[in-house]
Design an enzyme around this catalytic site. Sequence first.
Site, PDB file in Angstrom:
ATOM      1  N   ASN A 217       2.274  -7.436  -2.902  1.00  0.00           N
ATOM      2  CA  ASN A 217       1.824  -6.733  -4.097  1.00  0.00           C
ATOM      3  C   ASN A 217       2.305  -5.296  -3.960  1.00  0.00           C
ATOM      4  OD1 ASN A 217       0.269  -4.980  -5.800  1.00  0.00           O
ATOM      5  ND2 ASN A 217      -1.223  -6.620  -6.093  1.00  0.00           N
TER       6      ASN A 217
ATOM      7  N   GLU B 242       2.368  -7.294  -9.171  1.00  0.00           N
ATOM      8  CA  GLU B 242       2.159  -5.944  -9.721  1.00  0.00           C
ATOM      9  C   GLU B 242       3.471  -5.162  -9.781  1.00  0.00           C
ATOM     10  OE1 GLU B 242      -1.489  -3.445 -10.014  1.00  0.00           O
ATOM     11  OE2 GLU B 242      -1.847  -4.319  -8.036  1.00  0.00           O
TER      12      GLU B 242
ATOM     13  N   TYR C 212      -0.018 -13.621  -9.520  1.00  0.00           N
ATOM     14  CA  TYR C 212      -0.872 -12.436  -9.431  1.00  0.00           C
ATOM     15  C   TYR C 212      -2.169 -12.814 -10.140  1.00  0.00           C
ATOM     16  CZ  TYR C 212      -2.649  -7.686 -10.157  1.00  0.00           C
ATOM     17  OH  TYR C 212      -3.447  -6.568 -10.186  1.00  0.00           O
TER      18      TYR C 212
ATOM     19  N   ASP D 240      -0.850 -12.425  -4.555  1.00  0.00           N
ATOM     20  CA  ASP D 240      -2.149 -11.750  -4.540  1.00  0.00           C
ATOM     21  C   ASP D 240      -3.125 -12.665  -5.269  1.00  0.00           C
ATOM     22  OD1 ASP D 240      -4.385 -10.225  -4.895  1.00  0.00           O
ATOM     23  OD2 ASP D 240      -3.373  -8.510  -5.812  1.00  0.00           O
TER      24      ASP D 240
ATOM     25  N   ASN E 126      -6.392 -12.467  -5.048  1.00  0.00           N
ATOM     26  CA  ASN E 126      -7.590 -11.701  -5.407  1.00  0.00           C
ATOM     27  C   ASN E 126      -8.893 -12.381  -5.011  1.00  0.00           C
ATOM     28  OD1 ASN E 126      -7.632  -9.030  -6.460  1.00  0.00           O
ATOM     29  ND2 ASN E 126      -6.404  -9.702  -8.209  1.00  0.00           N
TER      30      ASN E 126
ATOM     31  N   ASP F 288      -1.194  -0.468  -1.785  1.00  0.00           N
ATOM     32  CA  ASP F 288      -2.488  -0.708  -1.158  1.00  0.00           C
ATOM     33  C   ASP F 288      -2.550  -2.119  -0.567  1.00  0.00           C
ATOM     34  OD1 ASP F 288      -2.395  -1.828  -3.670  1.00  0.00           O
ATOM     35  OD2 ASP F 288      -4.419  -1.240  -4.262  1.00  0.00           O
ATOM     36  N   HIS F 289      -1.426  -2.839  -0.652  1.00  0.00           N
ATOM     37  CA  HIS F 289      -1.281  -4.159  -0.038  1.00  0.00           C
ATOM     38  C   HIS F 289      -0.117  -4.109   0.951  1.00  0.00           C
ATOM     39  CE1 HIS F 289      -3.580  -6.601  -3.163  1.00  0.00           C
ATOM     40  NE2 HIS F 289      -3.450  -5.426  -3.750  1.00  0.00           N
TER      41      HIS F 289
END
Length: 378
Positions: free
Chosen positions: A45, A76, A178, A218, A220, A338-339
């Site tokens: 991501n 993303e 995603y 991702d 989530n 942030d990943h």
Amino acid sequence: MKRFFKPIEKDGSAKKPALATAKKETENEEENKKKRDPLKFLTWNANSLLLRVKNNWPDFSNFVTTFDPDVIAIQEVRMPAAGSKGAPKNPGELKDDTGPSREEKRTLLRALSSPPFGDFQIWWSLADSKYAGTALLVKKCLQPKKVSFSLDKSASKHEPDGRVILAEFETFHLLNTYSPNNGWKDEENAFQRRRKWDKRILEFVMQCSEKPLIWCGDLNVSHEEIDVSHPDFFSAANLNGYIPPNKEDCGQPGFTLAERKRFGALLKEGRLLDAYRFLHKEKDMDCGFSWSGNPIGKDRGKRMRIDYFVVSEELKDRIAACEMHGRGIELEGFYGSDHCPVSFELSPQATLDSNQESLSIIQWQIQCQQCTGKANRK
């Protein structure tokens, strides 16, 4: 009296066909390389691919060069789909109808045409704005049979926000998603959206049984307590003091009990394995998480594993490696996102298949020799 010399071989003798045979073997080896399916995969991501190109590309490029993946799945992307304002959009192409969008497209494609990315073909599935979106990069020598962009396997239809790319290879399907964030409330674009998504994913998995599945991206969700750094912190999280009426919906999006139960049911009913947890049974506080909160403030050091490779149980014996490439609370190896990237490796097809292939080559060589012998006797 013994003869100590060899007779001069005439044209058409076994010598020349032997050269032809060697050439044929080389061609077969090259053809087999082209036919093989990918074995090394990377998912990441990027949290805006354009920002990563502008700020972190040399380091990420070096990482990709070192790992040398066959496939790179990106989430993303955050690049808008082609199409002018008010006109229908083309989610498979980058926007370039304004001066700024043309420059952004040039910047991105220039980076993706430089080593090592120039060896890959790219597919896009993009949102209408700089939101969400996915990309799939596959080495040009390992092209899929088909690429589609929705859970109903439609090549022309894209999922809203460009959340799906599905590639069919000879021996498996590769799904890059995603997955939508659960949000904090029982609203259309939060709990309800995630419930619908999980239901559709389960339906897809149950219908996608003709070939094994490799599902990455991702997702989530953090399946178990071992998959977050601070379970109590994430279980008690809320938005501005709001507590959902259903206790199973309480907590950090991605770590609510409702999401975790649905993910567990999906793995069980779909006969799927979490490749990382299959290989790594213990909690790793240093590099066992793929997402990290802001290193400044109350979220410092709070981390989750929400990026996955989930594979069909049929592939269990071929799982060779699955690793998180980020480390510590300072986001080392996250390359500005942030990943962090997550890698996955399959071992080659079973030895039996290789033996059968070798046997076919030997049989072919024998047939050639027999044909050559017949030709010489004529």
